[in-house]
Design a protein around this motif. Structure first.
Motif, mmCIF file in Angstrom:
data_model
loop_
_atom_site.group_PDB
_atom_site.id
_atom_site.type_symbol
_atom_site.label_atom_id
_atom_site.label_comp_id
_atom_site.label_asym_id
_atom_site.label_seq_id
_atom_site.Cartn_x
_atom_site.Cartn_y
_atom_site.Cartn_z
ATOM 1 N N GLY A 101 12.078 -4.576 -0.775
ATOM 2 C CA GLY A 101 13.088 -4.736 -1.822
ATOM 3 C C GLY A 101 12.539 -5.443 -3.041
ATOM 4 O O GLY A 101 12.875 -5.091 -4.179
ATOM 5 N N GLU A 102 11.671 -6.433 -2.846
ATOM 6 C CA GLU A 102 11.068 -7.152 -3.970
ATOM 7 C C GLU A 102 10.159 -6.225 -4.775
ATOM 8 O O GLU A 102 10.162 -6.244 -6.009
ATOM 9 C CB GLU A 102 10.273 -8.350 -3.459
ATOM 10 C CG GLU A 102 9.718 -9.244 -4.548
ATOM 11 C CD GLU A 102 10.801 -9.945 -5.347
ATOM 12 O OE1 GLU A 102 10.509 -10.328 -6.501
ATOM 13 O OE2 GLU A 102 11.930 -10.111 -4.839
ATOM 14 N N VAL A 103 9.374 -5.393 -4.070
ATOM 15 C CA VAL A 103 8.493 -4.449 -4.771
ATOM 16 C C VAL A 103 9.320 -3.441 -5.553
ATOM 17 O O VAL A 103 9.036 -3.152 -6.726
ATOM 18 C CB VAL A 103 7.576 -3.731 -3.770
ATOM 19 C CG1 VAL A 103 6.767 -2.638 -4.473
ATOM 20 C CG2 VAL A 103 6.632 -4.721 -3.096
ATOM 21 N N ARG A 104 10.366 -2.928 -4.935
ATOM 22 C CA ARG A 104 11.222 -1.955 -5.627
ATOM 23 C C ARG A 104 11.934 -2.587 -6.815
ATOM 24 O O ARG A 104 12.103 -1.963 -7.865
ATOM 25 C CB ARG A 104 12.241 -1.387 -4.645
ATOM 26 C CG ARG A 104 11.634 -0.442 -3.614
ATOM 27 C CD ARG A 104 12.671 -0.022 -2.595
ATOM 28 N NE ARG A 104 12.149 0.980 -1.678
ATOM 29 C CZ ARG A 104 12.793 1.426 -0.618
ATOM 30 N NH1 ARG A 104 14.003 0.945 -0.335
ATOM 31 N NH2 ARG A 104 12.264 2.344 0.165
ATOM 32 N N SER B 197 0.815 -1.217 0.000
ATOM 33 C CA SER B 197 0.000 0.000 0.000
ATOM 34 C C SER B 197 0.847 1.266 0.000
ATOM 35 O O SER B 197 0.380 2.330 -0.415
ATOM 36 C CB SER B 197 -0.936 0.005 1.218
ATOM 37 O OG SER B 197 -0.199 0.159 2.427
ATOM 38 N N GLN B 198 2.099 1.170 0.446
ATOM 39 C CA GLN B 198 2.981 2.330 0.453
ATOM 40 C C GLN B 198 3.396 2.742 -0.957
ATOM 41 O O GLN B 198 3.919 3.834 -1.148
ATOM 42 C CB GLN B 198 4.235 2.022 1.289
ATOM 43 C CG GLN B 198 3.942 1.709 2.749
ATOM 44 C CD GLN B 198 5.163 1.216 3.491
ATOM 45 O OE1 GLN B 198 6.277 1.211 2.961
ATOM 46 N NE2 GLN B 198 4.979 0.788 4.729
ATOM 47 N N TYR B 199 3.173 1.871 -1.934
ATOM 48 C CA TYR B 199 3.602 2.147 -3.310
ATOM 49 C C TYR B 199 2.424 2.355 -4.246
ATOM 50 O O TYR B 199 2.571 2.283 -5.459
ATOM 51 C CB TYR B 199 4.475 0.981 -3.811
ATOM 52 C CG TYR B 199 5.773 0.862 -3.054
ATOM 53 C CD1 TYR B 199 6.923 1.505 -3.506
ATOM 54 C CD2 TYR B 199 5.835 0.146 -1.864
ATOM 55 C CE1 TYR B 199 8.104 1.422 -2.791
ATOM 56 C CE2 TYR B 199 7.008 0.060 -1.143
ATOM 57 C CZ TYR B 199 8.144 0.698 -1.612
ATOM 58 O OH TYR B 199 9.306 0.619 -0.911
ATOM 59 N N ARG B 200 1.272 2.632 -3.703
ATOM 60 C CA ARG B 200 0.105 2.908 -4.538
ATOM 61 C C ARG B 200 0.211 4.310 -5.146
ATOM 62 O O ARG B 200 1.091 5.083 -4.802
ATOM 63 C CB ARG B 200 -1.174 2.785 -3.722
ATOM 64 C CG ARG B 200 -1.500 1.339 -3.350
ATOM 65 C CD ARG B 200 -2.736 1.242 -2.487
ATOM 66 N NE ARG B 200 -3.062 -0.138 -2.156
ATOM 67 C CZ ARG B 200 -3.974 -0.507 -1.285
ATOM 68 N NH1 ARG B 200 -4.675 0.419 -0.656
ATOM 69 N NH2 ARG B 200 -4.215 -1.789 -1.035
ATOM 70 N N ASN B 201 -0.715 4.603 -6.043
ATOM 71 C CA ASN B 201 -0.778 5.911 -6.714
ATOM 72 C C ASN B 201 0.466 6.169 -7.556
ATOM 73 O O ASN B 201 0.915 7.304 -7.692
ATOM 74 C CB ASN B 201 -0.973 7.039 -5.690
ATOM 75 C CG ASN B 201 -2.239 6.865 -4.874
ATOM 76 O OD1 ASN B 201 -3.270 6.457 -5.400
ATOM 77 N ND2 ASN B 201 -2.156 7.144 -3.581
ATOM 78 N N ARG B 202 1.043 5.101 -8.090
ATOM 79 C CA ARG B 202 2.163 5.254 -9.020
ATOM 80 C C ARG B 202 1.816 4.679 -10.386
ATOM 81 O O ARG B 202 2.682 4.332 -11.171
ATOM 82 C CB ARG B 202 3.406 4.545 -8.470
ATOM 83 C CG ARG B 202 3.896 5.100 -7.134
ATOM 84 C CD ARG B 202 5.256 4.556 -6.775
ATOM 85 N NE ARG B 202 5.710 5.057 -5.478
ATOM 86 C CZ ARG B 202 6.937 4.883 -5.005
ATOM 87 N NH1 ARG B 202 7.820 4.230 -5.730
ATOM 88 N NH2 ARG B 202 7.273 5.350 -3.823
ATOM 89 N N GLY B 203 0.511 4.581 -10.650
ATOM 90 C CA GLY B 203 0.075 4.094 -11.952
ATOM 91 C C GLY B 203 0.041 2.588 -12.066
ATOM 92 O O GLY B 203 -0.121 2.051 -13.161
ATOM 93 N N ILE B 204 0.189 1.849 -10.940
ATOM 94 C CA ILE B 204 0.207 0.398 -10.956
ATOM 95 C C ILE B 204 -0.998 -0.131 -10.188
ATOM 96 O O ILE B 204 -1.352 0.386 -9.128
ATOM 97 C CB ILE B 204 1.505 -0.156 -10.322
ATOM 98 C CG1 ILE B 204 2.720 0.455 -11.020
ATOM 99 C CG2 ILE B 204 1.549 -1.669 -10.416
ATOM 100 C CD1 ILE B 204 2.803 0.174 -12.506
#
Length: 271
Positions: free
Chosen positions: A107-110, A62-69
């Motif tokens: 790290g996997e998400v990045r 959820s910390q990486y939402r709103n990045r077009g994914i």
């Protein structure tokens, strides 16, 4: 010591998220059982460890939402990271599983963003350093039992701190913001807070270049130039001030401007 068979026989509903306290309690118990379990029980315990902590993986995603994914894609990648953490975790080190798992999931998400989702692709050197940094962080978390600092990562990789910070900063290159998105403090749009081209910089450069050329002019030429372009006098007014004809003033100004242009051209060629 927890008995692996007894723990695995307990009913568990993976669709129901445990509270933070219950999750930590169950995770600790699973890790204690994992330390002394045989290989058959180890695989089952790792699978249960993943099930119990899927909520943690979703929280990281959820910390990486709103990045077009799409959010579902992010969660699937986070689950892969959680599974890797369960396989790579060494309970004999005596560290907390989540302290190791969270940086591994992140790290996997990045890494997935790095390989698949660049909106603005950084230099290859930055991408490669980012991969090294991610792998190093995972190793150091296992070793230290906590998230390492950027300086610790730099020392471990034998590279400059600035390179590590540059690689970490590249995380922001995945999504291009619309100019219509909200601006600072929710006021206006992003377009409203972007700066315009400031002609003052160009004028400042021109003045800096012209100043030594003007100082080389004669006193009368400098006076003529000042009256015409700084005081906005007409050629007729200048002629009366200098005691010459209007035609002579025109010729003087033409000569001065040509001389200054030539001087600027020589300066550019010399540079």
């Amino acid at each position: 010591m927890s008995d692996p068979g007894t723990i695995l026989e307990r009913p568990y509903d993976p669709s129901h998220d445990l509270s933070r306290e219950d999750r930590r309690s169950v995770t600790t118990e699973l890790c204690e059982a994992l330390a002394d379990a045989d290989e058959v029980h180890r695989e089952a315990l790792r699978a249960r460890l993943v099930e119990v902590n899927m909520g943690v993986a979703r929280a990281v995603a959820s910390q990486y939402r709103n990045r077009g994914i799409d959010a579902d894609d992010l969660e699937q990648v986070a689950y892969v990271g959680l599974a890797k953490a369960a396989r790579g975790f060494d309970p004999d080190m005596g560290h907390d599983f989540l302290t190791y798992a969270v940086p591994t999931i992140r790290g996997e998400v990045r890494r997935w963003f790095r390989d698949s989702c660049w909106m603005v692709r950084p230099a290859r050197r930055v991408q490669e350093t980012r991969a090294q940094v991610t792998a190093c962080v995972e190793e150091l978390v296992q070793e230290l039992g906590e998230t390492p600092t950027a300086q610790h990562v730099a020392d471990s990789l034998g590279i400059a701190l600035e390179e590590v910070e540059e690689a970490i900063a590249a995380d922001g290159c995945y999504h291009a913001s619309s100019l219509e998105s909200p601006g600072g403090n929710g006021v206006g749009t992003l377009a409203d807070v972007l700066g315009d081209v400031d002609d003052g910089f160009t004028r400042a450069e021109e003045k800096a270049s012209l100043a030594p050329l003007v100082r080389r002019l004669s006193d009368r030429d400098r006076e003529t130039l000042a009256l015409r372009y700084f005081h906005q006098w007409t050629q007729e007014q200048i002629a009366g001030q200098l005691g010459v004809t209007q035609m002579q003033v025109s010729r003087i100004l033409t000569r001065i401007t040509a001389q200054l242009r030539e001087g600027l051209g020589d300066g550019l060629r010399a540079a």
